[in-house]
Design an enzyme around this catalytic site. Sequence first.
Site, PDB file in Angstrom:
ATOM      1  N   PRO A 227       0.867  -1.177   0.000  1.00 34.91           N
ATOM      2  CA  PRO A 227       0.000   0.000   0.000  1.00 34.91           C
ATOM      3  C   PRO A 227       0.911   1.237   0.000  1.00 34.91           C
ATOM      4  O   PRO A 227       1.565   1.524   1.004  1.00 34.91           O
ATOM      5  CB  PRO A 227      -0.787  -0.133   1.306  1.00 34.91           C
ATOM      6  CG  PRO A 227       0.012  -1.040   2.167  1.00 34.91           C
ATOM      7  CD  PRO A 227       0.985  -1.804   1.328  1.00 34.91           C
ATOM      8  N   ASP A 403       6.045   2.763   1.847  1.00 37.15           N
ATOM      9  CA  ASP A 403       5.180   1.626   2.159  1.00 37.15           C
ATOM     10  C   ASP A 403       4.400   2.006   3.422  1.00 37.15           C
ATOM     11  O   ASP A 403       4.979   2.116   4.502  1.00 37.15           O
ATOM     12  CB  ASP A 403       6.072   0.391   2.398  1.00 37.15           C
ATOM     13  CG  ASP A 403       5.267  -0.867   2.695  1.00 37.15           C
ATOM     14  OD1 ASP A 403       4.076  -0.749   3.039  1.00 37.15           O
ATOM     15  OD2 ASP A 403       5.859  -1.964   2.597  1.00 37.15           O
ATOM     16  N   HIS A 404       3.113   2.198   3.261  1.00 41.28           N
ATOM     17  CA  HIS A 404       2.304   2.723   4.364  1.00 41.28           C
ATOM     18  C   HIS A 404       2.158   1.721   5.517  1.00 41.28           C
ATOM     19  O   HIS A 404       1.728   2.082   6.610  1.00 41.28           O
ATOM     20  CB  HIS A 404       0.919   3.126   3.831  1.00 41.28           C
ATOM     21  CG  HIS A 404       0.293   4.257   4.588  1.00 41.28           C
ATOM     22  ND1 HIS A 404       0.770   4.713   5.799  1.00 41.28           N
ATOM     23  CD2 HIS A 404      -0.784   5.043   4.296  1.00 41.28           C
ATOM     24  CE1 HIS A 404       0.008   5.706   6.222  1.00 41.28           C
ATOM     25  NE2 HIS A 404      -0.935   5.932   5.333  1.00 41.28           N
ATOM     26  N   ARG A 405       2.528   0.480   5.289  1.00 43.59           N
ATOM     27  CA  ARG A 405       2.493  -0.494   6.395  1.00 43.59           C
ATOM     28  C   ARG A 405       3.603  -0.194   7.390  1.00 43.59           C
ATOM     29  O   ARG A 405       3.538  -0.570   8.550  1.00 43.59           O
ATOM     30  CB  ARG A 405       2.689  -1.929   5.862  1.00 43.59           C
ATOM     31  CG  ARG A 405       1.568  -2.392   4.945  1.00 43.59           C
ATOM     32  CD  ARG A 405       1.921  -3.708   4.306  1.00 43.59           C
ATOM     33  NE  ARG A 405       3.184  -3.633   3.564  1.00 43.59           N
ATOM     34  CZ  ARG A 405       3.796  -4.672   3.030  1.00 43.59           C
ATOM     35  NH1 ARG A 405       3.283  -5.879   3.161  1.00 43.59           N
ATOM     36  NH2 ARG A 405       4.917  -4.520   2.370  1.00 43.59           N
ATOM     37  N   ILE A 407       5.562   3.065   7.208  1.00 42.27           N
ATOM     38  CA  ILE A 407       5.712   4.517   7.434  1.00 42.27           C
ATOM     39  C   ILE A 407       4.329   5.167   7.534  1.00 42.27           C
ATOM     40  O   ILE A 407       3.499   5.007   6.631  1.00 42.27           O
ATOM     41  CB  ILE A 407       6.479   5.170   6.251  1.00 42.27           C
ATOM     42  CG1 ILE A 407       7.728   4.364   5.861  1.00 42.27           C
ATOM     43  CG2 ILE A 407       6.760   6.634   6.526  1.00 42.27           C
ATOM     44  CD1 ILE A 407       8.897   4.476   6.767  1.00 42.27           C
TER      45      ILE A 407
END
Length: 431
Positions: A227, A403-405, A407
Amino acid sequence: MAALIEIKVPDVGNVADIDVVDVLVKAGDTVKLEQTLAVLETDKASMDLPASAAGVVQEVFIKSGDKVSEGTLVVTLLPSTEVVTPSVAEEEVSIAPQEQPVQQAVAPVQQAVAAVEAVVVKPESLAGIDAATAAHATPAVRLFARELGVDIQKITVGSGRKGRILKDDVKSFVKKVMTEAVVQNGSGIPAMPSIDFSQFGETEEQQLSKIKRLTGKNLNRVWLNLPMVTYHDEADITEMEAFRIALNAEKSKDDIKITGLLFIIKALVAAMEQFPQFNSSLSADGEKLIFKKYLNIGIAVDTPNGLVVPVLRDVNRKGINELSAELAEKSNKARLGKLMPADMQGGCITISSLGGIGGTAFTPIVNAPEVAILGVTRAKMQPVWNGKEFLPRLMLPLDLTYDHRVIDGAEGARFMAAVKQYLGDIRRLLL
Ligand code: CAO
């Protein structure tokens, strides 16, 4: 009263102990010529046992689970004069043992299924067969559906005569369900249709380079698994640029020129030291974060064969001149196709710089398992308000995809603020 006709198991090629998987008629049923009476199965194939005459069933002599061989009595029939020729669709899935060897007649999927030691037929699925069901799919098709775990009742329309369900209908149903599952899970992408473009005009095919094919697969994988969020900002590099020009002025014309990218590399590394989550990778199970104590930067290099990412190692321990020589050497090697796999391994974060070409912003894709990538486009002079007046400042557009998982949005913004601060005042890199 006409004499009873005995229907027996025909010659199926010297096979004894054939399993009776399904019996589809009962006493009193009217059967047509070649209507399937039972489904038999050997360890190589399953086959329909057709009625060799039309009539009314008087007695059934076999049941599911029995073992039969050539000559075993199956049913007795009181003959009727009505003879109905089987449809093409029925012929497609029926097997007339005397005419064709069993192994040639069955479809490959069925052979594969039959190769499995024994077929487990659930009693409830047998009990669920009624006259109406039998009229819409032949036993072989229903067996095929059961083997694939398909509830045949869910296939509402068959493509055979009078809506009869054929094997192809079962296969299409499975394909549809699988495709839907893949799309819903996001674990794959629906296939693109193949189009003949020559119908619209002249075309020419060109094989993609190996690099492009590999990069394409990797980008697809990353796109589907991560994501990603891209955050855009601008750094004021007016002073940095003045310093860079001054440095280059000191160099002879044979020396390697210092480009702004080298300062961006140094600023990025300094920010990573401050925000170690940008120098991490997520474990494959997504449960742990692996922090790296080394600082290697990948630089996306455009080559005639496609994009490659050589890695500059231990950037925190190297000065601008040393990095400049290393970047020139690695990007030359990249363009000549001479990079070794080791030259492209071990990166912690990647920079994709399009500044030499142009652009105002773009959304680079993270080079996973890294967790972020910094995109750079062309710096340009802009009027910037300092609270009292507009001043001409050289502004560098930056695009940080992460990577939103790993950061969070706020961490991304703080990281970018740090990069901007280092670029805005490169003396801070000494602190
Ligand atoms: N703004 C303005 N000018 C810039 C600039 C920027 N952000 N970045 C570079 N330039 C200038 C340089 O100063 C240089 O100017 P001069 O010719 O006057 O000296 C010129 O553009 C060309 O620079 P360069 O591209 O040769 O050097 P670099 O160090 O900036 O970049 C490299 C090196 C290898 C990154 C680059 O050549 C390259 O291949 N870029 C493409 C990478 C790519 O394809 N990324 C896309 C990946 S898809 O996600």
